[in-house]
Scaffold this active site. Structure first.
Site, PDB file in Angstrom:
ATOM      1  N   ASP A 127       0.975  -1.206  -0.047  1.00  0.00           N
ATOM      2  CA  ASP A 127      -0.163  -0.109   0.035  1.00  0.00           C
ATOM      3  C   ASP A 127       0.910   1.242   0.177  1.00  0.00           C
ATOM      4  OD1 ASP A 127       0.908  -0.366   2.606  1.00  0.00           O
ATOM      5  OD2 ASP A 127      -0.900  -0.675   3.553  1.00  0.00           O
TER       6      ASP A 127
ATOM      7  N   ASN B  69      -6.965  -2.447  14.610  1.00  0.00           N
ATOM      8  CA  ASN B  69      -8.437  -2.816  14.203  1.00  0.00           C
ATOM      9  C   ASN B  69      -8.739  -4.121  13.254  1.00  0.00           C
ATOM     10  OD1 ASN B  69      -7.438  -1.980  11.816  1.00  0.00           O
ATOM     11  ND2 ASN B  69      -8.813  -0.132  11.660  1.00  0.00           N
TER      12      ASN B  69
ATOM     13  N   HIS C 110      -6.873  -4.547  10.336  1.00  0.00           N
ATOM     14  CA  HIS C 110      -6.625  -4.515   9.183  1.00  0.00           C
ATOM     15  C   HIS C 110      -5.561  -4.877   8.704  1.00  0.00           C
ATOM     16  CE1 HIS C 110      -4.366  -0.326   9.260  1.00  0.00           C
ATOM     17  NE2 HIS C 110      -3.378  -1.529   9.297  1.00  0.00           N
TER      18      HIS C 110
ATOM     19  N   GLU D  49      -9.548  -1.753   5.695  1.00  0.00           N
ATOM     20  CA  GLU D  49     -10.111  -1.437   6.833  1.00  0.00           C
ATOM     21  C   GLU D  49     -11.297  -2.317   7.155  1.00  0.00           C
ATOM     22  OE1 GLU D  49      -8.304   0.144   8.559  1.00  0.00           O
ATOM     23  OE2 GLU D  49      -7.795   2.206   8.088  1.00  0.00           O
TER      24      GLU D  49
HETATM   25  P1  PGA Z   1       2.406  -1.487  12.572  1.00  0.00           P
HETATM   26  O1  PGA Z   1       1.439  -1.471  11.484  1.00  0.00           O
HETATM   27  O2  PGA Z   1       3.617  -2.443  12.225  1.00  0.00           O
HETATM   28  O3  PGA Z   1       3.416  -0.036  12.347  1.00  0.00           O
HETATM   29  O4  PGA Z   1       2.082  -1.859  13.899  1.00  0.00           O
HETATM   30  C1  PGA Z   1       0.803  -2.465  11.111  1.00  0.00           C
HETATM   31  C2  PGA Z   1      -0.360  -2.206  10.398  1.00  0.00           C
HETATM   32  O5  PGA Z   1      -1.014  -1.175  10.385  1.00  0.00           O
HETATM   33  O6  PGA Z   1      -0.583  -3.097   9.284  1.00  0.00           O
END
Ligand code: PGA
Length: 245
Positions: A67, A136, A138, A143
Site C-alpha cells: 500500500d 483494528n 486491518h 479496513e
Molecule cells: P505497525 O502497523 O507495524 O506499525 O504496527 C501494522 C499495520 O497497520 O498493518
C-alpha cells in the site's frame, strides 16, 4: 494455519527470515509481497544482515508493496516508497527497477490499481506475502468492512488507523486520509502468507483473526481461508488466544 509464538521481535524477524529464505531457494525470479510499519523492520534488518554476511541474494527478487498513502510523492519522507528504500532496498543487492509500490500520486487511482494487479500477474504472482496487522484487524489498508474479495484500489482510512499512524507524523492532521492498497483478494492469491504481530495492542486483533469468525469486520480473519498462512507473534500479542497453538 500455523501459529508460531516467539519471545520478542528480534526472534520474530529471524523466524520470518528463515521461512522466506528457505522458500527463496526454490524459485527464480522470486516475488515478495512486502509491508511497511514498525512490525516488519526486524525482518528487514535480518535480510540486510544475511545479504552482507551470508550472501542472501536479492539480485533476482521482485517486490510488490501492499500500500501507499494517497497524495504523497515517492520522495516524501512519510511515503512508503521512501520507507522501503531506507529500511531495506538501499542496503541489499536488489534492482530497484524490480521494486513496486502502488502509486499514491497517480492521477487515475482506479486505473493505477488495475495496472498494479496486472503487474503482479505479469510477474507470475506473489510467492510470499509479508503482513503486519492493524490494531483494528486491518491488513494492508483493508479496513474493517472491506470486502474479502477486494482488489487493489483507493480506500479511506479509519479514524483508528489515522490515530495509530499519527505517531510517525508531526501532527495528526498531517496523516493522509486515503490510501491505495492491495485488496484482501489480492493478498489471498499469494502462494504463501506470513503475518507478524508484536505488542499488547495487537492482542485483540490477533485473537479475533485466528480464533474468531471469518468476517469483513476483521479483515485479517480472511487469512483463515488461506492454505499456507503462518502467524509469527510475540507472547504479548498472543495474550488473548484461547487455544493451545
Ligand atoms: P505497525 O502497523 O507495524 O506499525 O504496527 C501494522 C499495520 O497497520 O498493518
Amino acid at each position: 494455519m500455523k501459529v508460531i509464538i516467539v519471545s520478542d521481535k528480534q526472534e520474530m524477524g529471524k523466524v520470518a527470515a528463515d521461512l522466506i529464505e528457505e522458500d527463496m531457494a526454490k524459485k527464480t525470479p522470486y516475488v515478495m509481497g512486502l509491508a511497511t510499519g514498525t512490525t516488519p523492520v526486524p525482518l528487514y534488518q535480518e535480510f540486510i544482515r544475511r545479504n552482507k554476511e551470508t550472501g542472501l541474494d536479492f539480485s533476482t527478487v521482485i517486490t510488490f508493496n501492499l500500500d501507499e498513502y494517497v497524495g504523497l510523492d515517492p520522495d516524501h519522507d512519510q511515503s512508503y516508497r521512501y520507507f522501503m528504500n531506507k529500511e531495506l532496498f538501499d542496503h541489499v543487492n536488489i534492482n530497484k527497477k524490480n521494486t513496486f509500490v502502488p502509486p499514491g500520486n497517480a492521477e487515475d487511482l482506479s486505473a493505477a490499481g488495475a495496472q498494479y494487479e496486472e503487474a503482479i500477474r505479469m510477474a507470475g504472482g506473489i510467492d510470499y506475502q509479508v503482513l503486519g496487522i492493524g490494531s483494528n484487524g486491518h491488513i494492508g489498508f483493508n479496513e474493517p468492512g472491506s470486502s474479502l474479495s477486494s482488489r487493489t484500489r483507493k480506500v479511506k482510512l479509519t479514524e483508528s488507523t489515522i490515530t495509530d499512524n499519527s505517531r510517525m507524523f508531526e501532527k495528526k492532521e498531517d496523516v493522509p486520509t486515503e490510501a491505495i492498497t492491495m485488496g484482501n483478494g489480492t493478498i489471498l492469491d499469494s502462494r504463501r502468507v506470513l503475518l507478524m504481530a508484536n505488542g499488547e495492542n495487537k492482542a485483540d486483533a490477533v485473537a479475533n483473526s485466528i480464533e474468531g469468525p471469518v468476517t469483513a469486520t476483521v479483515p485479517a480473519s480472511s487469512l483463515q481461508l488461506h492454505q499456507n498462512i503462518t502467524w509469527i507473534i510475540t507472547q504479548d500479542a498472543a495474550g488473548k488466544l484461547k487455544l493451545e497453538w
